[in-house]
Design a protein around this motif. Sequence first.
Motif, PDB file in Angstrom:
ATOM      1  N   VAL A   1      -4.889   1.718  -2.844  1.00  0.00           N
ATOM      2  CA  VAL A   1      -3.854   1.484  -3.855  1.00  0.00           C
ATOM      3  C   VAL A   1      -4.429   1.788  -5.245  1.00  0.00           C
ATOM      4  CG1 VAL A   1      -2.513  -0.338  -4.998  1.00  0.00           C
ATOM      5  CG2 VAL A   1      -2.560  -0.192  -2.491  1.00  0.00           C
ATOM      6  N   PRO A   2      -3.721   2.574  -6.065  1.00  0.00           N
ATOM      7  CA  PRO A   2      -4.241   2.908  -7.403  1.00  0.00           C
ATOM      8  C   PRO A   2      -4.662   1.697  -8.226  1.00  0.00           C
ATOM      9  CG  PRO A   2      -2.351   4.280  -6.898  1.00  0.00           C
ATOM     10  CD  PRO A   2      -2.458   3.291  -5.769  1.00  0.00           C
ATOM     11  N   ALA A   3      -3.863   0.632  -8.212  1.00  0.00           N
ATOM     12  CA  ALA A   3      -4.200  -0.564  -8.996  1.00  0.00           C
ATOM     13  C   ALA A   3      -5.515  -1.181  -8.541  1.00  0.00           C
ATOM     14  CB  ALA A   3      -3.077  -1.597  -8.904  1.00  0.00           C
ATOM     15  N   ILE A   4      -5.787  -1.124  -7.240  1.00  0.00           N
ATOM     16  CA  ILE A   4      -7.023  -1.674  -6.695  1.00  0.00           C
ATOM     17  C   ILE A   4      -8.198  -0.762  -7.022  1.00  0.00           C
ATOM     18  CG2 ILE A   4      -8.241  -2.269  -4.570  1.00  0.00           C
ATOM     19  CD1 ILE A   4      -6.131  -4.326  -5.402  1.00  0.00           C
TER      20      ILE A   4
ATOM     21  N   ASP B   1      -3.673 -24.469  -8.271  1.00  0.00           N
ATOM     22  CA  ASP B   1      -5.104 -24.693  -8.078  1.00  0.00           C
ATOM     23  C   ASP B   1      -5.900 -23.428  -7.773  1.00  0.00           C
ATOM     24  OD1 ASP B   1      -4.746 -27.432  -8.436  1.00  0.00           O
ATOM     25  OD2 ASP B   1      -4.305 -27.753  -6.302  1.00  0.00           O
ATOM     26  N   GLN B   2      -5.219 -22.311  -7.514  1.00  0.00           N
ATOM     27  CA  GLN B   2      -5.937 -21.079  -7.196  1.00  0.00           C
ATOM     28  C   GLN B   2      -6.149 -20.246  -8.457  1.00  0.00           C
ATOM     29  OE1 GLN B   2      -4.018 -18.338  -4.475  1.00  0.00           O
ATOM     30  NE2 GLN B   2      -5.965 -17.416  -3.868  1.00  0.00           N
ATOM     31  N   PRO B   3      -7.388 -20.115  -8.923  1.00  0.00           N
ATOM     32  CA  PRO B   3      -7.642 -19.368 -10.158  1.00  0.00           C
ATOM     33  C   PRO B   3      -7.276 -17.897 -10.015  1.00  0.00           C
ATOM     34  CG  PRO B   3      -9.554 -20.694  -9.526  1.00  0.00           C
ATOM     35  CD  PRO B   3      -8.616 -20.699  -8.354  1.00  0.00           C
ATOM     36  N   VAL B   4      -6.956 -17.273 -11.136  1.00  0.00           N
ATOM     37  CA  VAL B   4      -6.620 -15.858 -11.163  1.00  0.00           C
ATOM     38  C   VAL B   4      -7.751 -15.023 -10.579  1.00  0.00           C
ATOM     39  CG1 VAL B   4      -6.256 -13.877 -12.703  1.00  0.00           C
ATOM     40  CG2 VAL B   4      -4.970 -15.981 -13.064  1.00  0.00           C
ATOM     41  N   GLU B   5      -8.999 -15.359 -10.907  1.00  0.00           N
ATOM     42  CA  GLU B   5     -10.130 -14.584 -10.415  1.00  0.00           C
ATOM     43  C   GLU B   5     -10.221 -14.618  -8.898  1.00  0.00           C
ATOM     44  OE1 GLU B   5     -12.045 -12.419 -12.031  1.00  0.00           O
ATOM     45  OE2 GLU B   5     -10.663 -12.849 -13.688  1.00  0.00           O
ATOM     46  N   ASP B   6      -9.837 -15.727  -8.286  1.00  0.00           N
ATOM     47  CA  ASP B   6      -9.832 -15.804  -6.824  1.00  0.00           C
ATOM     48  C   ASP B   6      -8.756 -14.897  -6.237  1.00  0.00           C
ATOM     49  OD1 ASP B   6     -11.881 -17.596  -7.016  1.00  0.00           O
ATOM     50  OD2 ASP B   6     -10.759 -19.324  -6.275  1.00  0.00           O
ATOM     51  N   LYS B   7      -7.620 -14.844  -6.905  1.00  0.00           N
ATOM     52  CA  LYS B   7      -6.549 -13.955  -6.438  1.00  0.00           C
ATOM     53  C   LYS B   7      -6.989 -12.492  -6.549  1.00  0.00           C
ATOM     54  CE  LYS B   7      -2.559 -16.956  -7.343  1.00  0.00           C
ATOM     55  NZ  LYS B   7      -1.228 -17.091  -7.993  1.00  0.00           N
ATOM     56  N   LYS B   8      -7.644 -12.158  -7.649  1.00  0.00           N
ATOM     57  CA  LYS B   8      -8.135 -10.786  -7.818  1.00  0.00           C
ATOM     58  C   LYS B   8      -9.143 -10.434  -6.720  1.00  0.00           C
ATOM     59  CE  LYS B   8      -7.683 -10.334 -12.861  1.00  0.00           C
ATOM     60  NZ  LYS B   8      -8.429 -10.146 -14.133  1.00  0.00           N
ATOM     61  N   LYS B   9     -10.086 -11.332  -6.449  1.00  0.00           N
ATOM     62  CA  LYS B   9     -11.101 -11.075  -5.426  1.00  0.00           C
ATOM     63  C   LYS B   9     -10.454 -10.858  -4.068  1.00  0.00           C
ATOM     64  CE  LYS B   9     -14.815 -13.691  -7.696  1.00  0.00           C
ATOM     65  NZ  LYS B   9     -15.640 -14.934  -7.631  1.00  0.00           N
ATOM     66  N   PHE B  10      -9.450 -11.663  -3.761  1.00  0.00           N
ATOM     67  CA  PHE B  10      -8.761 -11.514  -2.480  1.00  0.00           C
ATOM     68  C   PHE B  10      -8.096 -10.146  -2.372  1.00  0.00           C
ATOM     69  CE2 PHE B  10      -4.603 -11.640  -0.367  1.00  0.00           C
ATOM     70  CZ  PHE B  10      -5.032 -11.818   0.950  1.00  0.00           C
ATOM     71  N   LEU B  11      -7.400  -9.733  -3.420  1.00  0.00           N
ATOM     72  CA  LEU B  11      -6.699  -8.451  -3.403  1.00  0.00           C
ATOM     73  C   LEU B  11      -7.675  -7.280  -3.339  1.00  0.00           C
ATOM     74  CD1 LEU B  11      -3.984  -9.312  -6.074  1.00  0.00           C
ATOM     75  CD2 LEU B  11      -3.586  -8.990  -3.617  1.00  0.00           C
ATOM     76  N   LEU B  12      -8.763  -7.373  -4.104  1.00  0.00           N
ATOM     77  CA  LEU B  12      -9.755  -6.293  -4.114  1.00  0.00           C
ATOM     78  C   LEU B  12     -10.448  -6.141  -2.762  1.00  0.00           C
ATOM     79  CD1 LEU B  12     -11.294  -6.939  -7.637  1.00  0.00           C
ATOM     80  CD2 LEU B  12     -10.036  -4.886  -6.952  1.00  0.00           C
ATOM     81  N   ALA B  13     -10.560  -7.243  -2.019  1.00  0.00           N
ATOM     82  CA  ALA B  13     -11.246  -7.213  -0.725  1.00  0.00           C
ATOM     83  C   ALA B  13     -10.303  -6.950   0.445  1.00  0.00           C
ATOM     84  CB  ALA B  13     -11.971  -8.540  -0.499  1.00  0.00           C
TER      85      ALA B  13
ATOM     86  N   ALA C   1       0.823  -1.211   0.000  1.00  0.00           N
ATOM     87  CA  ALA C   1       0.000   0.000   0.000  1.00  0.00           C
ATOM     88  C   ALA C   1       0.858   1.262   0.000  1.00  0.00           C
ATOM     89  CB  ALA C   1      -0.926  -0.004   1.209  1.00  0.00           C
ATOM     90  N   GLN C   2       1.930   1.238   0.775  1.00  0.00           N
ATOM     91  CA  GLN C   2       2.815   2.396   0.854  1.00  0.00           C
ATOM     92  C   GLN C   2       3.473   2.705  -0.495  1.00  0.00           C
ATOM     93  OE1 GLN C   2       5.521   1.337   3.983  1.00  0.00           O
ATOM     94  NE2 GLN C   2       3.986   1.626   5.606  1.00  0.00           N
ATOM     95  N   ARG C   3       3.759   1.663  -1.258  1.00  0.00           N
ATOM     96  CA  ARG C   3       4.460   1.872  -2.531  1.00  0.00           C
ATOM     97  C   ARG C   3       3.511   2.140  -3.697  1.00  0.00           C
ATOM     98  NH1 ARG C   3      10.036  -1.734  -2.016  1.00  0.00           N
ATOM     99  NH2 ARG C   3      10.340  -1.225   0.197  1.00  0.00           N
ATOM    100  N   ALA C   4       2.235   1.945  -3.473  1.00  0.00           N
ATOM    101  CA  ALA C   4       1.172   2.381  -4.388  1.00  0.00           C
ATOM    102  C   ALA C   4       1.357   1.949  -5.842  1.00  0.00           C
ATOM    103  CB  ALA C   4       1.047   3.907  -4.318  1.00  0.00           C
ATOM    104  N   PRO C   5       1.316   0.648  -6.113  1.00  0.00           N
ATOM    105  CA  PRO C   5       1.445   0.193  -7.504  1.00  0.00           C
ATOM    106  C   PRO C   5       0.281   0.651  -8.384  1.00  0.00           C
ATOM    107  CG  PRO C   5       0.747  -1.620  -6.095  1.00  0.00           C
ATOM    108  CD  PRO C   5       1.127  -0.484  -5.180  1.00  0.00           C
ATOM    109  N   GLU C   6       0.595   0.936  -9.630  1.00  0.00           N
ATOM    110  CA  GLU C   6      -0.431   1.317 -10.601  1.00  0.00           C
ATOM    111  C   GLU C   6      -1.067   0.090 -11.243  1.00  0.00           C
ATOM    112  OE1 GLU C   6       1.108   5.277 -12.678  1.00  0.00           O
ATOM    113  OE2 GLU C   6       2.685   3.755 -12.533  1.00  0.00           O
TER     114      GLU C   6
END
Length: 328
Positions: free
Chosen positions: A289-292, A270-282, A256-261
């Motif tokens: 974070v700008p990317a979020i 076994d972990q789908p990309v969509e699950d990783k996205k949901k975890f990060l967004l939540a 969060a401090q480094r604020a990725p775009e």
Amino acid sequence: MKNRLRLSLLLAPATALLVAGCGSAAPQDAPSTDSAAKGFPVTVSNCGVKTTYQRAPQRAVSLNQHATEVMLALGLEKSMVGTGYLDDKILPEYRAAYDGLKVLSKEYPSFEALLTAEPDFVYGGFASTFDEKEGRSRAAFTKAGINTHLNIEECSSGPVTMDKMDEEIRALGKIFGVAGRAEQQVKKLHGTLDAVEEKLSGVTPTKLFVYDSGDKTAFTAGGTGIGNEMIKQAGGVNLFADVDKAFGDVSFEQVAQRAPEVIVIYDYGDQPVEDKKKFLLANPALKDVPAIRNKRFAVLPLSSTVLGVRVPSGVESLARQIHPERFR
């Protein structure tokens, strides 16, 4: 991936043993079984192991995706007696050759299972290929009269660049007596990289964070692996390039401090990309974070982010995702 890479990083120093061995075939770009092979012997120093090949290997085994695809890219399938441990589907251009190979195991075969294939050469992509605790140390293979080679990303002392990709391909070309094929492959791969560089001329680098895995902490790409170099060549800046290893753990507060775009997700397992996205967004730590906020993600298959023939196409794929305006 996290556990295997950590194991590889721990095992890499253990491969630094000085041994010598031999193989079997000719150096011209067509396999030969001549007893006196022209251009041989050749000596290769690899991750602390020095091996002299009297002839090119005739009964090779490749373990890990990137090792297998380097072999197939050099047209060495007729010199192979087995393979194992894929992370992804084999590239379409190598599929026919791969389908003709014996798959020894889904992951790593035991030392005993490897011996039943009667190899004269074992090529590993990760240091975990040669796990001493599993009885597969390079010294054990040497004692059995079998030569070994480890992908040099596993033992490089500094940042891994495209020069290391070239070095790895040329080393296999030298070992198997197909130096001409190796040079052709290097030229082809650099053609892709050159085309991307031209497209990105003058671009403003995008700030990136790589998310491999993790829920309490984030397992990310550091500054010494080929992934960091890929980010640079794709027109990005790795915000954790100061992590002095190929992969490492960082806190989500640091992210969060480094604020990725843009967040780059490594896709595997076994972990789908969509699950990783949901975890990060939540994740509440990342809400500002700008990317979020902008839901800006890029995705790369794990098989493209380790030192092998997929690296240039991985650079192109990442560049297209973070700088799409340059590829219209």
